[in-house]
Design an enzyme around this catalytic site. Sequence first.
Site, PDB file in Angstrom:
ATOM      1  NE  ARG A 276      -0.839   7.143  -5.106  1.00  0.00           N
ATOM      2  CZ  ARG A 276       0.314   7.477  -5.672  1.00  0.00           C
ATOM      3  NH1 ARG A 276       0.561   8.744  -5.971  1.00  0.00           N
ATOM      4  NH2 ARG A 276       1.239   6.578  -5.911  1.00  0.00           N
TER       5      ARG A 276
ATOM      6  CG  LEU B  39      -2.076  -0.942   1.269  1.00  0.00           C
ATOM      7  CD1 LEU B  39      -2.519  -1.177   2.704  1.00  0.00           C
ATOM      8  CD2 LEU B  39      -3.222  -0.404   0.438  1.00  0.00           C
ATOM      9  CG  ASP B  40       0.251   4.713  -2.460  1.00  0.00           C
ATOM     10  OD1 ASP B  40       1.164   4.098  -3.038  1.00  0.00           O
ATOM     11  OD2 ASP B  40      -0.680   5.281  -3.069  1.00  0.00           O
ATOM     12  N   PRO B  41       2.388   4.576   1.517  1.00  0.00           N
ATOM     13  CG  PRO B  41       4.568   5.447   1.565  1.00  0.00           C
ATOM     14  CD  PRO B  41       3.441   5.106   0.623  1.00  0.00           C
TER      15      PRO B  41
END
Length: 270
Positions: A156, A17-19
């Site tokens: 996003r 996952l993105d941070p």
Amino acid sequence: MVRHALGEGRVGHAGTLDPPATGLLVVLTGRATRLAQFVSMLPKRYSGVVRFGTETSTDDATGAVVGESDDSWRGRLQPELDAALRNVQGRTRQMPPAVSAKKIGGERAYRQVRRGEKPALEPASVVIERLRCEWFDRQSGEVHVDVVCSSGTYVRAIARDVGRELGTKAHLASLRRTEIGSWKVDDSLPLTVDGPPLTVDGKHFRPMSEAVAHLPAVLLPAEEAKRFTQGRKIPSPLPDGPVAVFSAAELLGVAKQSLGLLHPDVVLIG
């Protein structure tokens, strides 16, 4: 942390996952690490918050605001928002964020951005099965969305595109992955970096067969099963593509079906 808890050297995951995001991560151990590519094919479900008013350099809340803010979203009605969501859901091509892991000439796009360059990204094929408004907070300009999409889809970028479709600006304020295929975050094991040592019990292990349950399957008799584990091709009438190969109740591996033959791809037994 998983490797230390299990005493297992072979540990891998099936998609990070993105941070700033939270949620479900499928971790594979031992022989199952060889099935990561098939787990990554599974659709994923997310709960996200789209915030109207600004776009950012990363298309999420971690990036710098790009350009001026836009408050025109305040005059939009629910039917307009629903139409924008439907239109974005119907798209089969998506422009990835500039700050992403997409490769350009063998180099990650985000590395070019860090050098002050503009990556020459191309739209990618995506499948957005669901993009639904759960509720719209008109005071904050935040829309809580339920998203089901294919691997390789950037939520996003969905947030960015919803804003543009609505004639305003938007970015992703928060994201949580809630499902991967049939696996749900509510059934997962919490992982806290600063908490106590990780303890994994039996209920959090899944059989390897679940990792390939979405693939066509073939059940081989004993003699053909032996040939498969030896790396030999097996005649099969199945359509071309990956095939889960079983003998009795045991998963032997995954084959590539082509021209009427099963070509051993991943052999787990033998």
